[in-house]
Design a protein around this motif. Structure first.
Motif, short mmCIF file in Angstrom:
data_model
loop_
_atom_site.label_atom_id
_atom_site.label_comp_id
_atom_site.label_asym_id
_atom_site.label_seq_id
_atom_site.Cartn_x
_atom_site.Cartn_y
_atom_site.Cartn_z
N SER A 155 -33.65 96.82 -94.84
CA SER A 155 -33.80 96.00 -96.03
C SER A 155 -34.36 96.76 -97.23
CB SER A 155 -34.70 94.80 -95.73
OG SER A 155 -35.97 95.23 -95.35
N HIS A 211 -33.04 84.82 -92.62
CA HIS A 211 -32.79 86.16 -92.10
C HIS A 211 -32.15 86.10 -90.71
CE1 HIS A 211 -33.74 90.06 -90.26
NE2 HIS A 211 -33.65 90.52 -91.50
N LYS A 235 -31.33 90.34 -99.65
CA LYS A 235 -31.96 91.65 -99.64
C LYS A 235 -32.48 92.03 -101.03
CE LYS A 235 -30.07 94.95 -97.29
NZ LYS A 235 -29.10 95.86 -96.69
#
Length: 74
Positions: A69, A43, A18
């Motif tokens: 995010s 992800h 992130k």
């Protein structure tokens, strides 16, 4: 792929992914470059691992998540 990550590994990797993604966006890297096949694979794997950890432990990852995010996890 058949090995699960430890909860600590998962938390650490989520924070790294992130933060890296956010930093690259702030530096002006195009979304086309950021959302590559490699990033999507990482992800998706972290999202699955997160869901598995939440089901197994019940308490989840204590506020750390792959969603949102653009939000900072402190």
């Amino acid at each position: 792929m058949e090995l699960q990550l430890h909860v600590y590994q998962l938390k650490t990797l989520i924070k790294i992914v992130k933060k890296t993604y956010r930093d690259f966006r702030l530096q002006g890297v195009l979304d086309v470059s950021l959302n590559s096949k490699s990033y999507e694979t990482v992800h998706n794997r972290l999202t699955v691992e997160e869901a598995t950890a939440a089901v197994k432990s019940g308490d989840g990852l204590q506020g750390i998540s792959m969603r949102d995010s653009d939000q900072e996890d402190d």
